[in-house]
Write a protein that holds these residues in place. Structure first.
Motif, short mmCIF file in Angstrom:
data_model
loop_
_atom_site.label_atom_id
_atom_site.label_comp_id
_atom_site.label_asym_id
_atom_site.label_seq_id
_atom_site.Cartn_x
_atom_site.Cartn_y
_atom_site.Cartn_z
N LYS A 98 18.84 -36.77 6.45
CA LYS A 98 17.15 -36.88 6.78
C LYS A 98 16.56 -35.86 5.96
O LYS A 98 16.07 -35.23 6.68
CB LYS A 98 16.95 -37.00 8.35
N HIS A 99 16.54 -36.31 4.76
CA HIS A 99 15.79 -35.38 3.90
C HIS A 99 14.53 -34.95 3.89
O HIS A 99 13.98 -33.68 3.86
CB HIS A 99 16.21 -35.67 2.41
N HIS A 100 13.68 -36.01 3.88
CA HIS A 100 12.43 -35.67 4.15
C HIS A 100 11.94 -34.91 5.52
O HIS A 100 11.06 -34.25 5.58
CB HIS A 100 11.54 -37.15 4.10
N GLU A 101 12.59 -35.29 6.49
CA GLU A 101 12.33 -34.71 7.68
C GLU A 101 12.69 -33.22 7.73
O GLU A 101 12.19 -32.31 8.03
CB GLU A 101 13.20 -35.44 9.14
N ALA A 102 13.78 -32.99 6.99
CA ALA A 102 14.27 -31.63 6.93
C ALA A 102 13.43 -30.78 6.03
O ALA A 102 13.16 -29.71 6.07
CB ALA A 102 15.70 -31.63 6.30
N LEU A 103 12.83 -31.44 5.05
CA LEU A 103 11.84 -30.98 4.16
C LEU A 103 10.45 -30.39 4.96
O LEU A 103 10.16 -29.26 4.88
CB LEU A 103 11.25 -31.85 3.09
N ALA A 104 10.19 -31.34 5.87
CA ALA A 104 8.93 -30.87 6.69
C ALA A 104 9.38 -29.60 7.58
O ALA A 104 8.44 -28.87 7.78
CB ALA A 104 8.75 -32.25 7.49
N ASN A 105 10.53 -29.65 8.14
CA ASN A 105 11.00 -28.48 8.86
C ASN A 105 10.95 -27.18 8.10
O ASN A 105 10.49 -26.17 8.76
CB ASN A 105 12.27 -28.77 9.87
N TYR A 106 11.68 -27.14 7.03
CA TYR A 106 11.68 -25.88 6.17
C TYR A 106 10.36 -25.43 5.86
O TYR A 106 9.88 -24.25 5.80
CB TYR A 106 12.58 -26.11 4.88
N THR A 107 9.33 -26.67 5.61
CA THR A 107 7.96 -25.99 5.02
C THR A 107 7.09 -25.40 6.13
O THR A 107 6.65 -24.39 6.09
CB THR A 107 7.25 -27.30 4.60
N LYS A 108 7.39 -25.96 7.44
CA LYS A 108 6.90 -25.40 8.71
C LYS A 108 7.19 -23.93 8.77
O LYS A 108 6.70 -23.07 9.23
CB LYS A 108 6.91 -26.29 9.87
N ALA A 109 8.71 -23.78 8.70
CA ALA A 109 9.40 -22.57 8.78
C ALA A 109 8.61 -21.41 8.04
O ALA A 109 8.65 -20.40 8.42
CB ALA A 109 10.54 -22.54 8.74
N ILE A 110 8.35 -21.84 6.47
CA ILE A 110 7.89 -20.99 5.62
C ILE A 110 6.53 -20.59 6.22
O ILE A 110 6.02 -19.57 5.67
CB ILE A 110 7.98 -21.82 4.30
N GLN A 111 5.84 -21.62 6.36
CA GLN A 111 4.43 -21.29 6.97
C GLN A 111 4.25 -20.21 8.04
O GLN A 111 3.46 -19.52 7.99
CB GLN A 111 3.83 -22.60 7.16
N LEU A 112 5.38 -20.25 8.93
CA LEU A 112 5.37 -19.29 10.00
C LEU A 112 5.85 -17.97 9.56
O LEU A 112 5.41 -16.88 9.91
CB LEU A 112 6.33 -19.79 11.19
N ASP A 113 6.81 -17.90 8.79
CA ASP A 113 7.52 -16.67 7.95
C ASP A 113 7.87 -16.80 6.70
O ASP A 113 8.84 -17.36 6.50
CB ASP A 113 8.56 -16.52 9.16
N GLY A 114 7.05 -16.50 5.85
CA GLY A 114 6.99 -16.58 4.51
C GLY A 114 7.83 -15.62 3.92
O GLY A 114 7.86 -15.38 2.77
N ARG A 115 8.45 -14.47 4.80
CA ARG A 115 9.01 -13.66 3.92
C ARG A 115 10.72 -13.76 4.41
O ARG A 115 11.46 -12.79 3.95
CB ARG A 115 8.77 -12.23 4.73
N ASN A 116 11.04 -15.00 4.73
CA ASN A 116 12.42 -15.34 4.78
C ASN A 116 12.93 -16.12 3.62
O ASN A 116 12.63 -17.06 3.37
CB ASN A 116 12.71 -16.07 6.02
N ALA A 117 13.88 -15.31 2.78
CA ALA A 117 14.50 -15.97 1.51
C ALA A 117 15.25 -17.24 2.03
O ALA A 117 15.44 -18.41 1.20
CB ALA A 117 15.03 -15.04 0.78
#
Length: 298
Positions: A98-117
């Motif tokens: 479920k690639h599109h759903e995963a993409l949305a999750n990772y993007t939200k994670a980045i928005q919350l913590d943009g310092r995590n590589a």
């Protein structure tokens, strides 16, 4: 002006080096040659005028690699925990394709913590799955700006570059990934693939630049033909044949016979598996048997 001339000559040296690179199209090669001539004429310099022991590309890389990344503010412990939950959920979605759903999750994670590589690197993997290779490259570079020792980011960067047929960049990325993980067979195999593709491109450019007036760079842009050529080059017998030619183990007089044999094998394979492609190539080369005889010239 002396300093400017040194910089321009370093640029000319860099562009000249690029002409030796197998990973470059015929159109790009012509443009580079024109650019070199213009710079040499405008500034009255040559590549040999470049400062000794100075590598312009390496200087650029050092500057970029050492630049401080533009990071978002440090996230709170609670926000980091939520970002980690979203990342883990994204990982589970990836396993379910479920690639599109995963993409949305990772993007939200980045928005919350943009310092995590890791979040950028994981999103790069999704972008590659979706064919968004340029975005994958961007995310890999961001991940590496946060953590320059992140080998997986270099590995995924190599994959994205390979997918865009940028084999020189792919080779460099896999080399860095392998340097960090010397026992990683995947990185080693992918590095060998990138090196093989570069070697094949160099071989075509140096030994088969033109065939009866037909620009091979045009023919090799045909995806079906390139796919068949890659399949053929993966055959151990053909690999040995090409290796002998490139290493000089075949006598000069016999090289043409070997090249003809290789061409005949490729032509036979194409004829057997894709006769429509053969007709397309014949039309491209003006050798369509259905065409009328050309008029006689007086």
């Amino acid at each position: 002006m002396a300093g400017i001339k040194g910089l321009i000559s370093a640029i000319v040296q860099f562009l000249t080096d690029q002409l030796q690179d197998g990973d470059i199209t015929a159109d790009s090669r012509e443009s580079l040659e024109v650019a070199i001539q213009c710079l040499e004429s405008a500034y009255n310099v040559q590549a040999s005028d470049a400062p000794a022991n100075f590598n312009l590309y390496q200087a650029y890389k050092n500057t970029v690699d050492n630049a401080a990344p533009n990071l978002s503010p440090e996230a709170s412990a609670e926000t980091k925990a939520e970002a980690e939950r979203l990342k883990n959920e994204g990982n589970a979605l990836m396993k379910q394709d479920k690639h599109h759903e995963a993409l949305a999750n990772y993007t939200k994670a980045i928005q919350l913590d943009g310092r995590n590589a890791v979040y950028y690197c994981n999103r790069a993997a999704v972008h590659s799955k979706l064919g968004n290779h340029a975005l994958a490259i961007k995310d890999c570079h961001t991940a590496l700006s946060i953590d320059p020792s992140y080998s997986k980011a270099y590995g995924r960067l190599g994959l994205a570059y390979s997918s865009l047929e940028k084999h020189t960049e792919a080779k460099e990325s896999y080399e860095k990934a392998l340097a960090m993980e010397p026992d990683n067979e995947s990185y080693r195999n992918n590095l060998h693939l990138a090196e093989d593709k570069l070697a094949s491109l160099r071989f075509v450019r140096e030994h088969l630049p033109n065939l009866h007036g037909v620009d091979l760079s045009t023919l090799l842009s045909n995806p079906a033909l390139m796919n068949m050529a890659r399949q053929m080059l993966s055959d151990p017998v053909m690999q040995n044949m090409v290796s002998n030619i490139m290493s000089g183990n075949v006598e000069e007089g016999a090289r043409m016979e070997v090249l003809i044999e290789a061409g005949q094998q490729l032509a036979q394979q194409i004829q057997n598996t894709n006769p429509e492609l053969v007709e397309s190539l014949r039309r491209q080369m003006g050798d369509n048997p259905d065409d009328p005889e050309p008029p006689q010239q007086n």
